[in-house]
Design a protein around this motif. Structure first.
Motif, PDB file in Angstrom:
ATOM      1  N   LEU A 104       0.827  -1.206   0.000  1.00 24.63           N
ATOM      2  CA  LEU A 104       0.000   0.000   0.000  1.00 24.63           C
ATOM      3  C   LEU A 104       0.862   1.257   0.000  1.00 24.63           C
ATOM      4  O   LEU A 104       0.561   2.227  -0.705  1.00 24.63           O
ATOM      5  N   THR A 105       1.941   1.237   0.772  1.00 23.12           N
ATOM      6  CA  THR A 105       2.860   2.381   0.791  1.00 23.12           C
ATOM      7  C   THR A 105       3.448   2.599  -0.595  1.00 23.12           C
ATOM      8  O   THR A 105       3.521   3.730  -1.077  1.00 23.12           O
ATOM      9  N   ASP A 106       3.823   1.523  -1.249  1.00 23.05           N
ATOM     10  CA  ASP A 106       4.386   1.619  -2.598  1.00 23.05           C
ATOM     11  C   ASP A 106       3.364   2.195  -3.577  1.00 23.05           C
ATOM     12  O   ASP A 106       3.677   3.079  -4.373  1.00 23.05           O
ATOM     13  N   ARG A 107       2.134   1.743  -3.506  1.00 25.70           N
ATOM     14  CA  ARG A 107       1.106   2.174  -4.459  1.00 25.70           C
ATOM     15  C   ARG A 107       0.619   3.597  -4.213  1.00 25.70           C
ATOM     16  O   ARG A 107       0.276   4.305  -5.149  1.00 25.70           O
ATOM     17  N   PHE A 108       0.582   4.024  -2.968  1.00 25.40           N
ATOM     18  CA  PHE A 108       0.020   5.340  -2.649  1.00 25.40           C
ATOM     19  C   PHE A 108       1.037   6.476  -2.692  1.00 25.40           C
ATOM     20  O   PHE A 108       0.658   7.624  -2.529  1.00 25.40           O
ATOM     21  N   THR A 109       2.312   6.174  -2.878  1.00 26.39           N
ATOM     22  CA  THR A 109       3.321   7.226  -2.853  1.00 26.39           C
ATOM     23  C   THR A 109       4.012   7.347  -4.199  1.00 26.39           C
ATOM     24  O   THR A 109       4.085   6.388  -4.964  1.00 26.39           O
ATOM     25  N   GLU A 110       4.505   8.539  -4.458  1.00 27.28           N
ATOM     26  CA  GLU A 110       5.262   8.817  -5.674  1.00 27.28           C
ATOM     27  C   GLU A 110       6.747   8.803  -5.348  1.00 27.28           C
ATOM     28  O   GLU A 110       7.145   9.088  -4.214  1.00 27.28           O
ATOM     29  N   GLU A 111       7.561   8.523  -6.347  1.00 27.99           N
ATOM     30  CA  GLU A 111       9.007   8.515  -6.135  1.00 27.99           C
ATOM     31  C   GLU A 111       9.518   9.907  -5.799  1.00 27.99           C
ATOM     32  O   GLU A 111       9.064  10.894  -6.372  1.00 27.99           O
ATOM     33  N   GLN A 112      10.452   9.939  -4.873  1.00 31.89           N
ATOM     34  CA  GLN A 112      11.164  11.139  -4.453  1.00 31.89           C
ATOM     35  C   GLN A 112      10.250  12.258  -3.958  1.00 31.89           C
ATOM     36  O   GLN A 112      10.538  13.436  -4.135  1.00 31.89           O
ATOM     37  N   GLU A 113       9.146  11.886  -3.344  1.00 33.83           N
ATOM     38  CA  GLU A 113       8.277  12.842  -2.670  1.00 33.83           C
ATOM     39  C   GLU A 113       8.209  12.451  -1.199  1.00 33.83           C
ATOM     40  O   GLU A 113       7.365  11.650  -0.803  1.00 33.83           O
ATOM     41  N   GLU A 120       6.819   7.177   9.162  1.00 32.05           N
ATOM     42  CA  GLU A 120       6.594   6.879  10.579  1.00 32.05           C
ATOM     43  C   GLU A 120       5.413   5.938  10.776  1.00 32.05           C
ATOM     44  O   GLU A 120       5.448   5.068  11.640  1.00 32.05           O
ATOM     45  N   LEU A 121       4.375   6.096   9.963  1.00 28.85           N
ATOM     46  CA  LEU A 121       3.211   5.218  10.046  1.00 28.85           C
ATOM     47  C   LEU A 121       3.587   3.788   9.670  1.00 28.85           C
ATOM     48  O   LEU A 121       3.208   2.835  10.363  1.00 28.85           O
ATOM     49  N   LEU A 122       4.341   3.617   8.599  1.00 27.66           N
ATOM     50  CA  LEU A 122       4.764   2.276   8.188  1.00 27.66           C
ATOM     51  C   LEU A 122       5.665   1.644   9.243  1.00 27.66           C
ATOM     52  O   LEU A 122       5.476   0.484   9.620  1.00 27.66           O
ATOM     53  N   GLU A 123       6.623   2.410   9.757  1.00 23.80           N
ATOM     54  CA  GLU A 123       7.521   1.878  10.781  1.00 23.80           C
ATOM     55  C   GLU A 123       6.746   1.483  12.041  1.00 23.80           C
ATOM     56  O   GLU A 123       6.964   0.408  12.614  1.00 23.80           O
ATOM     57  N   GLU A 124       5.822   2.328  12.464  1.00 19.43           N
ATOM     58  CA  GLU A 124       5.005   2.018  13.649  1.00 19.43           C
ATOM     59  C   GLU A 124       4.174   0.760  13.435  1.00 19.43           C
ATOM     60  O   GLU A 124       4.077  -0.090  14.325  1.00 19.43           O
ATOM     61  N   THR A 125       3.600   0.612  12.265  1.00 22.15           N
ATOM     62  CA  THR A 125       2.776  -0.565  11.969  1.00 22.15           C
ATOM     63  C   THR A 125       3.619  -1.839  11.979  1.00 22.15           C
ATOM     64  O   THR A 125       3.200  -2.858  12.545  1.00 22.15           O
ATOM     65  N   LEU A 126       4.806  -1.797  11.381  1.00 26.23           N
ATOM     66  CA  LEU A 126       5.682  -2.977  11.397  1.00 26.23           C
ATOM     67  C   LEU A 126       6.109  -3.310  12.820  1.00 26.23           C
ATOM     68  O   LEU A 126       6.183  -4.485  13.196  1.00 26.23           O
ATOM     69  N   ARG A 127       6.362  -2.293  13.632  1.00 24.30           N
ATOM     70  CA  ARG A 127       6.718  -2.540  15.039  1.00 24.30           C
ATOM     71  C   ARG A 127       5.551  -3.192  15.797  1.00 24.30           C
ATOM     72  O   ARG A 127       5.754  -4.098  16.590  1.00 24.30           O
ATOM     73  N   ARG A 128       4.339  -2.704  15.539  1.00 23.25           N
ATOM     74  CA  ARG A 128       3.162  -3.267  16.213  1.00 23.25           C
ATOM     75  C   ARG A 128       2.947  -4.723  15.803  1.00 23.25           C
ATOM     76  O   ARG A 128       2.666  -5.576  16.650  1.00 23.25           O
ATOM     77  N   ARG A 140      -5.892  -2.375   9.807  1.00 22.60           N
ATOM     78  CA  ARG A 140      -6.994  -1.447   9.473  1.00 22.60           C
ATOM     79  C   ARG A 140      -6.639  -0.031   9.896  1.00 22.60           C
ATOM     80  O   ARG A 140      -6.935   0.934   9.186  1.00 22.60           O
ATOM     81  N   ALA A 141      -5.985   0.118  11.051  1.00 20.85           N
ATOM     82  CA  ALA A 141      -5.555   1.449  11.494  1.00 20.85           C
ATOM     83  C   ALA A 141      -4.542   2.023  10.504  1.00 20.85           C
ATOM     84  O   ALA A 141      -4.603   3.210  10.157  1.00 20.85           O
ATOM     85  N   PHE A 142      -3.618   1.202  10.036  1.00 27.87           N
ATOM     86  CA  PHE A 142      -2.654   1.657   9.036  1.00 27.87           C
ATOM     87  C   PHE A 142      -3.365   2.129   7.765  1.00 27.87           C
ATOM     88  O   PHE A 142      -3.057   3.201   7.238  1.00 27.87           O
ATOM     89  N   GLU A 143      -4.289   1.329   7.283  1.00 25.91           N
ATOM     90  CA  GLU A 143      -5.000   1.684   6.050  1.00 25.91           C
ATOM     91  C   GLU A 143      -5.743   3.007   6.195  1.00 25.91           C
ATOM     92  O   GLU A 143      -5.668   3.874   5.314  1.00 25.91           O
ATOM     93  N   MET A 144      -6.464   3.174   7.300  1.00 25.46           N
ATOM     94  CA  MET A 144      -7.239   4.407   7.497  1.00 25.46           C
ATOM     95  C   MET A 144      -6.322   5.625   7.634  1.00 25.46           C
ATOM     96  O   MET A 144      -6.583   6.672   7.048  1.00 25.46           O
ATOM     97  N   ARG A 145      -5.235   5.486   8.384  1.00 27.90           N
ATOM     98  CA  ARG A 145      -4.325   6.618   8.568  1.00 27.90           C
ATOM     99  C   ARG A 145      -3.566   6.940   7.284  1.00 27.90           C
ATOM    100  O   ARG A 145      -3.294   8.102   6.995  1.00 27.90           O
ATOM    101  N   LEU A 146      -3.236   5.912   6.493  1.00 30.68           N
ATOM    102  CA  LEU A 146      -2.577   6.155   5.211  1.00 30.68           C
ATOM    103  C   LEU A 146      -3.518   6.900   4.262  1.00 30.68           C
ATOM    104  O   LEU A 146      -3.113   7.863   3.610  1.00 30.68           O
ATOM    105  N   LEU A 147      -4.763   6.460   4.208  1.00 31.98           N
ATOM    106  CA  LEU A 147      -5.744   7.148   3.358  1.00 31.98           C
ATOM    107  C   LEU A 147      -5.890   8.604   3.779  1.00 31.98           C
ATOM    108  O   LEU A 147      -5.914   9.508   2.938  1.00 31.98           O
TER     109      LEU A 147
END
Length: 167
Positions: A104-113, A120-128, A140-147
Motif C-alpha cells: 500500500l505504501t508503494d502504491r500510494f506514494t510517488e518517487e522522491q516525494e 513513521e506510520l509504516l515503521e510504527e505498523t511494522l513494530r506493532r 486497518r488502522a494503518f490503512e485508514m491513517r494512510l488514506l
C-alpha cells in the motif's frame, strides 16, 4: 534523488518495501525513506550466496544504506540492518500483513516525494505487528491513517453526498 549530482554518495535510512530480480544475480529494491520518500536502487550480486548485502536488503527490513547516484538507478554500496522485525519472519500471517502495508505504501506514494508521516506510520505498523499485537486492527488502522495522510479520508459518520449524519 535527482537533485544530487552524479557520482554522489549519500546515506539513507529506509524500509525495504519490495525487490525484484534483475539479470542473473542483481536485485532492484523499492525503498521508503523519511528524507527522500520512495526510491528505487540496484544491488549488485545480491542473490549470490557470498553476497554481504543480500541479508540486509530483504523486504520489511529497516536499514541504513549508502547509495551512489547512477545514470538511471542509484546503487547500494553498503547496507546495515537497523531493525529486521524478526517476528514478521517467523509468522506467515504477520509477514503477509507487513507486506500488505508495504505494498500500500508503494502504491500510494510517488518517487522522491518525502512524507515523514507515511514513513513513521509504516515503521510504527511494522513494530506493532512485530510485537504481536492483533494484526487485523493494526492493519486497518494503518490503512485508514494512510488514506487520511494521502488525502483520501473516508467519511464514515455521515452521507458523503448530502452530509446528513448516520445514526
Amino acid at each position: 534523488p535527482s537533485s544530487l549530482p552524479r557520482s554522489t554518495l549519500y546515506r539513507v535510512e529506509a524500509i525495504i518495501l519490495n525487490h525484484r530480480n534483475l539479470g542473473e544475480a542483481d536485485r532492484v529494491l523499492t525503498l521508503y525513506s523519511r528524507e527522500h520518500g520512495k526510491l528505487r536502487a540496484s544491488v549488485r550480486a545480491a542473490r549470490k550466496i557470498t553476497s554481504r548485502l543480500g541479508g540486509h536488503v530483504e523486504p520489511l527490513t529497516r536499514a541504513s544504506l549508502l547509495l551512489v547516484r547512477g545514470r538511471t538507478l542509484d546503487s547500494v554500496t553498503q547496507a546495515q540492518t537497523l531493525d529486521a522485525f524478526p517476528a514478521l519472519r517467523t509468522d506467515l500471517l504477520s509477514a503477509a500483513r507487513g507486506m500488505h502495508a508495504a505494498a500500500l505504501t508503494d502504491r500510494f506514494t510517488e518517487e522522491q516525494e518525502p512524507q515523514t508521516a507515511v514513513y513513521e506510520l509504516l515503521e510504527e505498523t511494522l513494530r506493532r505487528l512485530n510485537a504481536g499485537e492483533p494484526g487485523d486492527p493494526a492493519l486497518r488502522a494503518f490503512e485508514m491513517r494512510l488514506l487520511e495522510t494521502m488525502g483520501y479520508r473516508p467519511v464514515l459518520d455521515g452521507c458523503a453526498s448530502c452530509g446528513r449524519t448516520v445514526g
